[in-house]
Scaffold this active site. Sequence first.
Site, mmCIF file in Angstrom:
data_model
loop_
_atom_site.group_PDB
_atom_site.id
_atom_site.type_symbol
_atom_site.label_atom_id
_atom_site.label_comp_id
_atom_site.label_asym_id
_atom_site.label_seq_id
_atom_site.Cartn_x
_atom_site.Cartn_y
_atom_site.Cartn_z
ATOM 1 N N ALA A 194 0.819 -1.206 0.000
ATOM 2 C CA ALA A 194 0.000 0.000 0.000
ATOM 3 C C ALA A 194 0.855 1.259 0.000
ATOM 4 C CB ALA A 194 -0.933 -0.007 1.214
ATOM 5 N N GLU A 236 10.163 3.633 6.436
ATOM 6 C CA GLU A 236 10.057 2.178 6.538
ATOM 7 C C GLU A 236 10.988 1.679 7.628
ATOM 8 O OE1 GLU A 236 9.726 -1.707 6.584
ATOM 9 O OE2 GLU A 236 8.299 -0.444 5.492
ATOM 10 N N SER A 281 8.738 -2.948 -1.063
ATOM 11 C CA SER A 281 8.200 -3.410 -2.346
ATOM 12 C C SER A 281 8.648 -4.823 -2.719
ATOM 13 C CB SER A 281 8.619 -2.430 -3.452
ATOM 14 O OG SER A 281 7.908 -2.671 -4.641
ATOM 15 N N CYS A 319 4.018 -12.964 -0.560
ATOM 16 C CA CYS A 319 3.223 -14.166 -0.851
ATOM 17 C C CYS A 319 4.041 -15.249 -1.540
ATOM 18 C CB CYS A 319 2.029 -13.805 -1.721
ATOM 19 S SG CYS A 319 0.883 -12.642 -0.949
ATOM 20 N N ASN A 353 -2.689 -2.854 -2.677
ATOM 21 C CA ASN A 353 -2.204 -2.066 -3.811
ATOM 22 C C ASN A 353 -3.272 -1.113 -4.334
ATOM 23 O OD1 ASN A 353 0.646 -2.985 -4.879
ATOM 24 N ND2 ASN A 353 -0.356 -4.828 -4.135
ATOM 25 N N TRP A 368 -22.148 -28.096 -18.659
ATOM 26 C CA TRP A 368 -22.570 -27.353 -17.469
ATOM 27 C C TRP A 368 -21.342 -27.145 -16.591
ATOM 28 C CZ3 TRP A 368 -27.275 -25.189 -17.213
ATOM 29 C CH2 TRP A 368 -28.276 -25.706 -18.032
#
Length: 446
Positions: free
Chosen positions: A11, A32, A38, A42, A303, A432
């Site tokens: 963010a 920071e 950055s 994950c 983000n 389907w």
Amino acid sequence: MHFVIIGGDAAGMSAASRARRNDPAMAITVLEMTEDVSYSACSMPYVIADEEGDMETLIMRAPAVFREKQNIDLRLGHRVEAIDPKNRRVSGKDAGGKPFEISFDKLLIATGSVANMPLIPGHELPHVFVLKSLDDGRRVKAFIEEKRIEKAAIIGAGYIGLEMCEALTERGITVQLIRNRPELLPWLAPELSAAVDTALREKGVLINHGCTTERIETHDSRLDICCREACFDAEMVLMAIGVRPSSFLAKEAGLELGAAGAIAVNRSMQTSHPDIYAAGDCADAYHVVTGEKTWIPMALTANRAGWAVADHITGRPVRMEGVAGTGVFKIFDVEVARTGLTLHEAEKAGFDPVEVVVKTYSRAKTVPGSRPVWVQMVGDRQSGRLLGVSMVGRDNEARRINAAAVALHARMRVVDFSTTDMAYAPPFSPVWDPLLVAANQLLKKI
């Protein structure tokens, strides 16, 4: 205008970069507390799984790029300790312990989340880890390689814990998964949770359900992880029992807190102080299904929220519609996906929900690669609205869930979703689609 940002990951750096694009003349300072910005947190389990993997490859943009190319005053090793909203100042200490104080016109709090660490005896041992920051990843990977770990225990079964079951197993490490609940993924229907449980056991993961860890003891280079019922031995422990919003600074500054103790924000990402914003894992959000506040920490949300803050402070209208809680993760070759509300969450939100669980196939049965897929779908009996979907399978469920997520954002009824024109060809889907099968079954209950 001086735009100050606390926190330099998703963010924070998204906001800094977009603010610079929107206003080339703005003064932007990012504070920071670590030495990294950055990066793709994950992806850490997958780098740990690769013996040749390098954590440094997860850095998306080096600090020098922000400073030299984008003219952003990025200050690493700067820990903010207090926010003074009245006088528009933040203060703290730099990496050398020297105090600093900075004034702001607009402030963004992007402090993220912190890993939960139960304060049980032994939690402070050097063999016990969490996996949250890039430095955590470096330490875990180095410990595995230096100590030549053969057996590890994972306490908790969130996304990171389950992904690390795969990562460690890929390294030839025996994994003991210790879970304090009787089921693996309580938000899934029993049939879906059982499929994940089976996949783990097939790969040799040892699972202990209903076991609350009470202490961790060390014996030379080995550990005993003790529950009331039994003790398990290992050479390292990974605590993976979730995260909580890092909202302490905001609370101390008198800003309003919201869902799950996260910083309360409006749809323009403003806190209870109009010139102070919050974004990412530290902030709450609106749920697109309920319209109520929720806290669901996700990378895309962080983000997108960073962009929204930058747009708002540079005079562009912003309205964040909210989140559906869409999430996916992989355990070996099994994909787990969800979006929206579970049956329990829907009941709690005041709906009159009904649910179906169907087992079908990912492709036409005659096509090689067709695999079983379980779909859990929830709808509202009164309005007919689609409320949530979960899926477990081994053939692209992580992509299929996006159709359901879009339907939730569009506030579709189950009957409308059941008539959508989904693509069909035997190598990709039955006539389907599994989502349509579930929707048609759910209509019968509604």
